[in-house]
Design a protein around this motif. Sequence first.
Motif, PDB file in Angstrom:
ATOM      1  N   GLY A  48       0.811  -1.205   0.000  1.00 35.91           N
ATOM      2  CA  GLY A  48       0.000   0.000   0.000  1.00 35.91           C
ATOM      3  C   GLY A  48       0.847   1.259   0.000  1.00 35.91           C
ATOM      4  N   ARG A  49       1.906   1.263   0.799  1.00 37.92           N
ATOM      5  CA  ARG A  49       2.780   2.436   0.857  1.00 37.92           C
ATOM      6  C   ARG A  49       3.553   2.629  -0.441  1.00 37.92           C
ATOM      7  NH1 ARG A  49       3.135   1.015   6.552  1.00 37.92           N
ATOM      8  NH2 ARG A  49       4.667  -0.615   6.092  1.00 37.92           N
ATOM      9  N   ILE A  50       3.944   1.504  -1.083  1.00 37.28           N
ATOM     10  CA  ILE A  50       4.697   1.595  -2.332  1.00 37.28           C
ATOM     11  C   ILE A  50       3.807   2.035  -3.488  1.00 37.28           C
ATOM     12  CG2 ILE A  50       5.941   0.230  -4.070  1.00 37.28           C
ATOM     13  CD1 ILE A  50       6.980  -1.511  -1.706  1.00 37.28           C
ATOM     14  N   LEU A  51       2.618   1.432  -3.586  1.00 36.70           N
ATOM     15  CA  LEU A  51       1.754   1.665  -4.751  1.00 36.70           C
ATOM     16  C   LEU A  51       0.841   2.876  -4.598  1.00 36.70           C
ATOM     17  CD1 LEU A  51       0.721  -2.046  -5.452  1.00 36.70           C
ATOM     18  CD2 LEU A  51       2.466  -0.693  -6.635  1.00 36.70           C
ATOM     19  N   ARG A  52       0.516   3.243  -3.345  1.00 37.78           N
ATOM     20  CA  ARG A  52      -0.406   4.366  -3.124  1.00 37.78           C
ATOM     21  C   ARG A  52       0.165   5.320  -2.076  1.00 37.78           C
ATOM     22  NH1 ARG A  52      -3.213  -0.292  -2.905  1.00 37.78           N
ATOM     23  NH2 ARG A  52      -3.408  -0.174  -0.626  1.00 37.78           N
ATOM     24  N   PRO A  53       1.321   5.912  -2.359  1.00 35.97           N
ATOM     25  CA  PRO A  53       1.952   6.785  -1.358  1.00 35.97           C
ATOM     26  C   PRO A  53       1.048   7.953  -0.984  1.00 35.97           C
ATOM     27  CG  PRO A  53       2.967   7.064  -3.524  1.00 35.97           C
ATOM     28  CD  PRO A  53       2.068   5.881  -3.629  1.00 35.97           C
ATOM     29  N   GLY A  54       1.076   8.278   0.294  1.00 39.92           N
ATOM     30  CA  GLY A  54       0.271   9.409   0.757  1.00 39.92           C
ATOM     31  C   GLY A  54      -1.147   9.058   1.111  1.00 39.92           C
ATOM     32  N   THR A  55      -1.518   7.772   0.972  1.00 39.02           N
ATOM     33  CA  THR A  55      -2.871   7.332   1.332  1.00 39.02           C
ATOM     34  C   THR A  55      -2.762   6.246   2.404  1.00 39.02           C
ATOM     35  OG1 THR A  55      -2.981   5.559  -0.327  1.00 39.02           O
ATOM     36  CG2 THR A  55      -3.619   7.785  -1.038  1.00 39.02           C
ATOM     37  N   GLU A  56      -3.905   5.881   2.969  1.00 36.88           N
ATOM     38  CA  GLU A  56      -3.905   4.785   3.931  1.00 36.88           C
ATOM     39  C   GLU A  56      -3.430   3.503   3.236  1.00 36.88           C
ATOM     40  OE1 GLU A  56      -4.526   4.459   7.208  1.00 36.88           O
ATOM     41  OE2 GLU A  56      -4.536   6.647   7.299  1.00 36.88           O
ATOM     42  N   PRO A  57      -2.456   2.786   3.830  1.00 37.25           N
ATOM     43  CA  PRO A  57      -1.925   1.611   3.132  1.00 37.25           C
ATOM     44  C   PRO A  57      -2.913   0.456   3.021  1.00 37.25           C
ATOM     45  CG  PRO A  57      -0.950   1.832   5.314  1.00 37.25           C
ATOM     46  CD  PRO A  57      -1.732   3.086   5.057  1.00 37.25           C
ATOM     47  N   LEU A  58      -3.856   0.354   3.975  1.00 40.50           N
ATOM     48  CA  LEU A  58      -4.849  -0.721   3.930  1.00 40.50           C
ATOM     49  C   LEU A  58      -6.193  -0.185   3.471  1.00 40.50           C
ATOM     50  CD1 LEU A  58      -4.238  -2.774   7.218  1.00 40.50           C
ATOM     51  CD2 LEU A  58      -3.457  -3.293   4.904  1.00 40.50           C
ATOM     52  N   ALA A  59      -6.864  -0.943   2.619  1.00 40.53           N
ATOM     53  CA  ALA A  59      -8.230  -0.601   2.235  1.00 40.53           C
ATOM     54  C   ALA A  59      -9.154  -0.806   3.435  1.00 40.53           C
ATOM     55  CB  ALA A  59      -8.684  -1.479   1.073  1.00 40.53           C
ATOM     56  N   PRO A  60     -10.295  -0.112   3.483  1.00 44.49           N
ATOM     57  CA  PRO A  60     -11.179  -0.195   4.658  1.00 44.49           C
ATOM     58  C   PRO A  60     -11.668  -1.600   4.976  1.00 44.49           C
ATOM     59  CG  PRO A  60     -11.792   1.663   3.271  1.00 44.49           C
ATOM     60  CD  PRO A  60     -10.765   0.881   2.506  1.00 44.49           C
ATOM     61  N   ASN A  61     -11.718  -2.484   3.983  1.00 40.35           N
ATOM     62  CA  ASN A  61     -12.244  -3.831   4.220  1.00 40.35           C
ATOM     63  C   ASN A  61     -11.210  -4.816   4.743  1.00 40.35           C
ATOM     64  OD1 ASN A  61     -10.708  -4.129   1.911  1.00 40.35           O
ATOM     65  ND2 ASN A  61     -12.245  -5.254   0.756  1.00 40.35           N
ATOM     66  N   TRP A  62      -9.919  -4.443   4.707  1.00 42.27           N
ATOM     67  CA  TRP A  62      -8.857  -5.433   4.868  1.00 42.27           C
ATOM     68  C   TRP A  62      -8.899  -6.135   6.220  1.00 42.27           C
ATOM     69  CZ3 TRP A  62      -4.757  -7.428   7.396  1.00 42.27           C
ATOM     70  CH2 TRP A  62      -3.933  -8.304   6.666  1.00 42.27           C
ATOM     71  N   CYS A  63      -9.189  -5.441   7.287  1.00 42.69           N
ATOM     72  CA  CYS A  63      -9.218  -6.053   8.625  1.00 42.69           C
ATOM     73  C   CYS A  63     -10.530  -6.759   8.929  1.00 42.69           C
ATOM     74  CB  CYS A  63      -8.950  -4.988   9.698  1.00 42.69           C
ATOM     75  SG  CYS A  63      -7.259  -4.357   9.678  1.00 42.69           S
ATOM     76  N   HIS A  64     -11.469  -6.726   7.980  1.00 47.91           N
ATOM     77  CA  HIS A  64     -12.776  -7.348   8.200  1.00 47.91           C
ATOM     78  C   HIS A  64     -12.963  -8.652   7.432  1.00 47.91           C
ATOM     79  CE1 HIS A  64     -14.556  -3.961  10.433  1.00 47.91           C
ATOM     80  NE2 HIS A  64     -13.785  -3.218   9.677  1.00 47.91           N
ATOM     81  N   LEU A  65     -12.180  -8.851   6.372  1.00 46.24           N
ATOM     82  CA  LEU A  65     -12.334 -10.065   5.565  1.00 46.24           C
ATOM     83  C   LEU A  65     -11.023 -10.417   4.893  1.00 46.24           C
ATOM     84  CD1 LEU A  65     -12.490  -9.177   2.284  1.00 46.24           C
ATOM     85  CD2 LEU A  65     -14.744  -8.402   2.995  1.00 46.24           C
ATOM     86  N   PRO A  66     -10.799 -11.709   4.611  1.00 56.16           N
ATOM     87  CA  PRO A  66      -9.607 -12.118   3.870  1.00 56.16           C
ATOM     88  C   PRO A  66      -9.756 -11.760   2.381  1.00 56.16           C
ATOM     89  CG  PRO A  66     -10.499 -13.940   5.168  1.00 56.16           C
ATOM     90  CD  PRO A  66     -11.548 -12.868   5.112  1.00 56.16           C
ATOM     91  N   VAL A  67      -9.004 -10.777   1.939  1.00 56.90           N
ATOM     92  CA  VAL A  67      -9.042 -10.349   0.541  1.00 56.90           C
ATOM     93  C   VAL A  67      -8.343 -11.405  -0.325  1.00 56.90           C
ATOM     94  CG1 VAL A  67      -8.244  -8.587  -1.085  1.00 56.90           C
ATOM     95  CG2 VAL A  67      -9.092  -7.920   1.172  1.00 56.90           C
ATOM     96  N   GLY A  68      -8.896 -11.695  -1.492  1.00 61.33           N
ATOM     97  CA  GLY A  68      -8.269 -12.669  -2.369  1.00 61.33           C
ATOM     98  C   GLY A  68      -8.689 -12.477  -3.808  1.00 61.33           C
ATOM     99  N   TYR A  69      -8.103 -13.278  -4.684  1.00 61.27           N
ATOM    100  CA  TYR A  69      -8.509 -13.285  -6.095  1.00 61.27           C
ATOM    101  C   TYR A  69      -8.499 -14.720  -6.595  1.00 61.27           C
ATOM    102  CZ  TYR A  69      -3.647 -13.994  -7.603  1.00 61.27           C
ATOM    103  OH  TYR A  69      -2.396 -14.512  -7.799  1.00 61.27           O
ATOM    104  N   HIS A  70      -9.307 -14.972  -7.612  1.00 55.24           N
ATOM    105  CA  HIS A  70      -9.392 -16.304  -8.202  1.00 55.24           C
ATOM    106  C   HIS A  70      -8.349 -16.394  -9.306  1.00 55.24           C
ATOM    107  CE1 HIS A  70     -12.191 -19.883  -8.691  1.00 55.24           C
ATOM    108  NE2 HIS A  70     -11.241 -20.077  -9.587  1.00 55.24           N
ATOM    109  N   GLY A  71      -7.400 -17.337  -9.165  1.00 55.61           N
ATOM    110  CA  GLY A  71      -6.305 -17.471 -10.117  1.00 55.61           C
ATOM    111  C   GLY A  71      -6.589 -18.494 -11.204  1.00 55.61           C
ATOM    112  N   ARG A  72      -5.531 -18.875 -11.896  1.00 54.59           N
ATOM    113  CA  ARG A  72      -5.648 -19.778 -13.040  1.00 54.59           C
ATOM    114  C   ARG A  72      -5.071 -21.145 -12.678  1.00 54.59           C
ATOM    115  NH1 ARG A  72      -6.644 -19.026 -18.427  1.00 54.59           N
ATOM    116  NH2 ARG A  72      -5.694 -20.497 -19.877  1.00 54.59           N
ATOM    117  N   ALA A  73      -5.947 -22.108 -12.448  1.00 58.48           N
ATOM    118  CA  ALA A  73      -5.511 -23.433 -12.018  1.00 58.48           C
ATOM    119  C   ALA A  73      -4.627 -24.111 -13.057  1.00 58.48           C
ATOM    120  CB  ALA A  73      -6.730 -24.314 -11.725  1.00 58.48           C
TER     121      ALA A  73
END
Length: 408
Positions: free
Chosen positions: A134-159
Amino acid sequence: MDLGGARGPAVTATWLDLPPGTGFGPANLPYGVFATAGTAPRTGIAIGDRVLDLAAATGDPVHATGSLNAFLARGPAAWRDLRAAVTDWLTDEAHRARVEPALVPRDAVTLHLPVAVADYVDFYSSRHHAENLGRILRPGTEPLAPNWCHLPVGYHGRAGTVRVSGTPVVRPSGQRRDAGGAGPTVGPTRRLDMEAEVGFVVGVPSELGTPVPLGAFADHVFGVCLVDDWSARDLQAWEYVPLGPFLGKSFLTSVSPWVVPLAALEAARVPAPAREVPLLPYLDDGRDPWGLDLTLEVRLNGELVSCPPAAQLYWTPAQQLAHLTVNGAALRTGDLYASGTVSGPRRDQLGSFMELSEGGAVPLRLADGTTRTFLEDGDEVTVGATAPGTDGGRISLGEVTGRVVPAR
């Protein structure tokens, strides 16, 4: 071979002559798929510097399929019975004459992908990693998105691009937007990265529309492997808004050849780090936590560059599974899901070169005097891990390795 007469828990005594300091003693017994010259792939268990050929030792055709899937689908009772039986065979001299012919030297085998991967999901469960990116990609903003501490963030990859350790890492190509450029270009990535992760292998499927609760984690998940989620950071940065990772991740995911059963990791269980926000009930695992005290090691061309601590992962695999299925998504035998990059608070605990080089701004200096920001052609990355064993020693999760080769 008859599975009867099993004695139960693993012990250190064995009639085998094990190499000193092996992480593959009787307290471990990880499963994989192997072949020897001129033979078909089949299931084996690593013990010391050998592999127990389960097809030969048991006579059960489920171990001759070339994949763990059919055995894993039998469920926890079958997993427990075979583990107990193999422990008995390897620790009681009375079984030696029957078992010894089924032991194959590990240096004589070729290891294959242990499971036919059904679906692949990658999470983002290290708070240290998420805040660093978050600090590297979005400097000057909160490093964590508001949802991060409430749910496990993920993405569906390519099996279909999950491959076993040792598979070459072909430098991927795609769209990228260079700094100061008027528009995107296409070509090989200039910011190839690795991510040290822990993977979880599903054995027992679930019914579509029915969530899997926290307490059913061990009823569905068989064991743990290591994952290297190779990442093209320039492709990822250009494409990930608004739907997240795509071509920057899908070209290759490497996994270790050995799957360590959950039963071997009971001594490694720890609570997750303290929470600053209350969890919704379906994610509250306070009574039965499944954090895992694994120590990872990241090596570049043989040099140790980082030791990420998995015990500090904010989200546990049980919570990840509960969230993955809370919408009713069905599990399938062979599903693989990964923790996301494991990173700790110190520089020597970072699990990606994106972090180690601070986004490419601070090159990592190696012992030979060379530097790296991101991976170069010819570089070889190895991720290994160990954990406390149930016998008081340490067990090994093996290694996952990949060497970068030029784009095609």
